[in-house]
Design a protein around this motif. Sequence first.
Motif, PDB file in Angstrom:
ATOM      1  N   VAL A  42      38.625  12.186  18.209  1.00 17.82           N
ATOM      2  CA  VAL A  42      38.013  13.521  18.167  1.00 17.82           C
ATOM      3  C   VAL A  42      36.887  13.571  17.127  1.00 17.82           C
ATOM      4  O   VAL A  42      35.823  14.150  17.367  1.00 17.82           O
ATOM      5  CB  VAL A  42      39.078  14.605  17.881  1.00 17.82           C
ATOM      6  CG1 VAL A  42      38.427  15.968  17.704  1.00 17.82           C
ATOM      7  CG2 VAL A  42      40.098  14.658  19.024  1.00 17.82           C
ATOM      8  N   ALA A  43      37.112  12.934  15.980  1.00 21.73           N
ATOM      9  CA  ALA A  43      36.062  12.899  14.947  1.00 21.73           C
ATOM     10  C   ALA A  43      34.853  12.097  15.434  1.00 21.73           C
ATOM     11  O   ALA A  43      33.709  12.484  15.188  1.00 21.73           O
ATOM     12  CB  ALA A  43      36.619  12.293  13.663  1.00 21.73           C
ATOM     13  N   ASN A  44      35.110  11.004  16.135  1.00 22.28           N
ATOM     14  CA  ASN A  44      34.017  10.188  16.680  1.00 22.28           C
ATOM     15  C   ASN A  44      33.229  10.941  17.743  1.00 22.28           C
ATOM     16  O   ASN A  44      31.998  10.823  17.825  1.00 22.28           O
ATOM     17  CB  ASN A  44      34.573   8.888  17.267  1.00 22.28           C
ATOM     18  CG  ASN A  44      34.678   7.780  16.234  1.00 22.28           C
ATOM     19  OD1 ASN A  44      33.756   7.570  15.453  1.00 22.28           O
ATOM     20  ND2 ASN A  44      35.798   7.075  16.224  1.00 22.28           N
ATOM     21  N   LEU A  45      33.940  11.718  18.554  1.00 23.94           N
ATOM     22  CA  LEU A  45      33.273  12.514  19.587  1.00 23.94           C
ATOM     23  C   LEU A  45      32.383  13.600  18.977  1.00 23.94           C
ATOM     24  O   LEU A  45      31.387  14.009  19.569  1.00 23.94           O
ATOM     25  CB  LEU A  45      34.317  13.165  20.506  1.00 23.94           C
ATOM     26  CG  LEU A  45      35.020  12.248  21.515  1.00 23.94           C
ATOM     27  CD1 LEU A  45      36.171  12.991  22.179  1.00 23.94           C
ATOM     28  CD2 LEU A  45      34.032  11.755  22.575  1.00 23.94           C
ATOM     29  N   GLN A  60      33.056  11.794   8.453  1.00 23.78           N
ATOM     30  CA  GLN A  60      33.098  10.403   7.985  1.00 23.78           C
ATOM     31  C   GLN A  60      34.311  10.162   7.081  1.00 23.78           C
ATOM     32  O   GLN A  60      34.925   9.088   7.106  1.00 23.78           O
ATOM     33  CB  GLN A  60      31.799  10.052   7.253  1.00 23.78           C
ATOM     34  CG  GLN A  60      30.581   9.998   8.162  1.00 23.78           C
ATOM     35  CD  GLN A  60      30.770   9.049   9.343  1.00 23.78           C
ATOM     36  OE1 GLN A  60      31.260   7.926   9.200  1.00 23.78           O
ATOM     37  NE2 GLN A  60      30.408   9.513  10.542  1.00 23.78           N
ATOM     38  N   GLU A  61      34.645  11.181   6.299  1.00 22.13           N
ATOM     39  CA  GLU A  61      35.839  11.107   5.440  1.00 22.13           C
ATOM     40  C   GLU A  61      37.102  11.001   6.302  1.00 22.13           C
ATOM     41  O   GLU A  61      37.994  10.187   6.021  1.00 22.13           O
ATOM     42  CB  GLU A  61      35.903  12.357   4.563  1.00 22.13           C
ATOM     43  CG  GLU A  61      37.099  12.425   3.633  1.00 22.13           C
ATOM     44  CD  GLU A  61      37.178  13.747   2.899  1.00 22.13           C
ATOM     45  OE1 GLU A  61      38.298  14.295   2.783  1.00 22.13           O
ATOM     46  OE2 GLU A  61      36.126  14.246   2.454  1.00 22.13           O
ATOM     47  N   ILE A  62      37.160  11.804   7.351  1.00 27.33           N
ATOM     48  CA  ILE A  62      38.302  11.763   8.276  1.00 27.33           C
ATOM     49  C   ILE A  62      38.403  10.392   8.945  1.00 27.33           C
ATOM     50  O   ILE A  62      39.490   9.807   9.028  1.00 27.33           O
ATOM     51  CB  ILE A  62      38.179  12.874   9.343  1.00 27.33           C
ATOM     52  CG1 ILE A  62      38.391  14.245   8.705  1.00 27.33           C
ATOM     53  CG2 ILE A  62      39.173  12.653  10.491  1.00 27.33           C
ATOM     54  CD1 ILE A  62      38.065  15.426   9.611  1.00 27.33           C
ATOM     55  N   THR A 142      35.459  21.535  20.172  1.00 27.80           N
ATOM     56  CA  THR A 142      36.574  22.237  20.831  1.00 27.80           C
ATOM     57  C   THR A 142      36.905  21.625  22.190  1.00 27.80           C
ATOM     58  O   THR A 142      37.974  21.884  22.738  1.00 27.80           O
ATOM     59  CB  THR A 142      36.237  23.728  21.017  1.00 27.80           C
ATOM     60  OG1 THR A 142      34.993  23.838  21.722  1.00 27.80           O
ATOM     61  CG2 THR A 142      36.111  24.418  19.670  1.00 27.80           C
ATOM     62  N   SER A 143      36.002  20.804  22.720  1.00 28.84           N
ATOM     63  CA  SER A 143      36.273  20.171  24.019  1.00 28.84           C
ATOM     64  C   SER A 143      37.392  19.132  23.924  1.00 28.84           C
ATOM     65  O   SER A 143      37.912  18.687  24.944  1.00 28.84           O
ATOM     66  CB  SER A 143      35.008  19.497  24.561  1.00 28.84           C
ATOM     67  OG  SER A 143      34.589  18.438  23.715  1.00 28.84           O
ATOM     68  N   ALA A 144      37.752  18.762  22.691  1.00 28.37           N
ATOM     69  CA  ALA A 144      38.822  17.774  22.494  1.00 28.37           C
ATOM     70  C   ALA A 144      40.025  18.378  21.758  1.00 28.37           C
ATOM     71  O   ALA A 144      40.817  17.652  21.157  1.00 28.37           O
ATOM     72  CB  ALA A 144      38.285  16.571  21.722  1.00 28.37           C
ATOM     73  N   LEU A 145      40.152  19.704  21.850  1.00 25.31           N
ATOM     74  CA  LEU A 145      41.286  20.369  21.185  1.00 25.31           C
ATOM     75  C   LEU A 145      42.630  19.850  21.670  1.00 25.31           C
ATOM     76  O   LEU A 145      43.563  19.661  20.891  1.00 25.31           O
ATOM     77  CB  LEU A 145      41.219  21.880  21.431  1.00 25.31           C
ATOM     78  CG  LEU A 145      40.576  22.752  20.351  1.00 25.31           C
ATOM     79  CD1 LEU A 145      40.529  24.189  20.821  1.00 25.31           C
ATOM     80  CD2 LEU A 145      41.336  22.634  19.039  1.00 25.31           C
ATOM     81  N   SER A 146      42.723  19.614  22.978  1.00 24.10           N
ATOM     82  CA  SER A 146      43.986  19.135  23.534  1.00 24.10           C
ATOM     83  C   SER A 146      44.356  17.765  22.961  1.00 24.10           C
ATOM     84  O   SER A 146      45.534  17.460  22.768  1.00 24.10           O
ATOM     85  CB  SER A 146      43.928  19.064  25.062  1.00 24.10           C
ATOM     86  OG  SER A 146      42.901  18.190  25.480  1.00 24.10           O
ATOM     87  N   ASP A 147      43.342  16.947  22.672  1.00 24.58           N
ATOM     88  CA  ASP A 147      43.599  15.619  22.106  1.00 24.58           C
ATOM     89  C   ASP A 147      44.160  15.725  20.693  1.00 24.58           C
ATOM     90  O   ASP A 147      45.052  14.961  20.310  1.00 24.58           O
ATOM     91  CB  ASP A 147      42.306  14.802  22.101  1.00 24.58           C
ATOM     92  CG  ASP A 147      41.778  14.581  23.508  1.00 24.58           C
ATOM     93  OD1 ASP A 147      42.453  13.892  24.291  1.00 24.58           O
ATOM     94  OD2 ASP A 147      40.699  15.113  23.827  1.00 24.58           O
ATOM     95  N   LEU A 148      43.635  16.703  19.937  1.00 23.70           N
ATOM     96  CA  LEU A 148      44.209  16.940  18.608  1.00 23.70           C
ATOM     97  C   LEU A 148      45.661  17.377  18.729  1.00 23.70           C
ATOM     98  O   LEU A 148      46.517  16.960  17.944  1.00 23.70           O
ATOM     99  CB  LEU A 148      43.412  18.022  17.865  1.00 23.70           C
ATOM    100  CG  LEU A 148      42.155  17.608  17.106  1.00 23.70           C
ATOM    101  CD1 LEU A 148      41.563  18.813  16.391  1.00 23.70           C
ATOM    102  CD2 LEU A 148      42.433  16.481  16.124  1.00 23.70           C
ATOM    103  N   GLY A 149      45.935  18.214  19.723  1.00 26.90           N
ATOM    104  CA  GLY A 149      47.308  18.679  19.936  1.00 26.90           C
ATOM    105  C   GLY A 149      48.252  17.538  20.269  1.00 26.90           C
ATOM    106  O   GLY A 149      49.374  17.466  19.746  1.00 26.90           O
ATOM    107  N   VAL A 150      47.808  16.641  21.127  1.00 28.26           N
ATOM    108  CA  VAL A 150      48.634  15.478  21.480  1.00 28.26           C
ATOM    109  C   VAL A 150      48.843  14.593  20.251  1.00 28.26           C
ATOM    110  O   VAL A 150      49.938  14.066  20.021  1.00 28.26           O
ATOM    111  CB  VAL A 150      47.987  14.674  22.628  1.00 28.26           C
ATOM    112  CG1 VAL A 150      48.775  13.392  22.890  1.00 28.26           C
ATOM    113  CG2 VAL A 150      47.935  15.509  23.901  1.00 28.26           C
TER     114      VAL A 150
END
Length: 209
Positions: A42-45, A60-62, A142-150
């Motif tokens: 998600v950070a890379n995206l 970059q820290e993440i 926000t397009s990768a919110l579901s990925d953060l949830g997983v």
Amino acid sequence: MLLSEYRIKEFVDELASKSPAPGGGSASALAGAMGISLASMVANLTSGKEKFKDREPLLQEILLEAKKIKESLVTLIDRDTDAFNKVAEVLKMPRETEEQKKARSEAMEQALKEAAVIPLTVMEECLKAIRLHEKALGNTTTSALSDLGVGVLCLKAALYGAWLNVKINLNSIKDAKFVEDVEKKARAILKQGTELADGLYQKIEEALA
């Protein structure tokens, strides 16, 4: 060959076999590695997008911290199975004389302590990873919110799985002070991690509503 070098199918086939290791401990470390990898994704995206230009230092820290945690958890996949194998080796030690019994008992205590500390380390890494998801939430696309949830769910599962492996090893350790200290630390991590993961998941689900 290291478990972490297996292909996915090879690993799950080995996990499904009658061999007691790899087992739940290694599976928990793998779940944690998948969880933190999703935060990296998600950070890379998000990185490089004009909309998040001001968040680039944080991203970059993440990414840097996530890489460290991922590498640690991947290593712990193998370390957990190695620790189990050491316990299995101690079980084969002779115990015919009093000296042999004493040596076996001491070796078992040491092997079990190592087998308890490794999943505790998995728990520590998972808590770090969940906190990193907290940093990512609201600062990534926000397009990768579901990925953060997983990712959060994988880490919560890893946290609980590692906790069970801490417990099962502590049950056989005679050193009461060691057991008390490790259990106290593990319970604190479990509480913090669970509360944070549940809160993050709730926010993500609400954002997707």
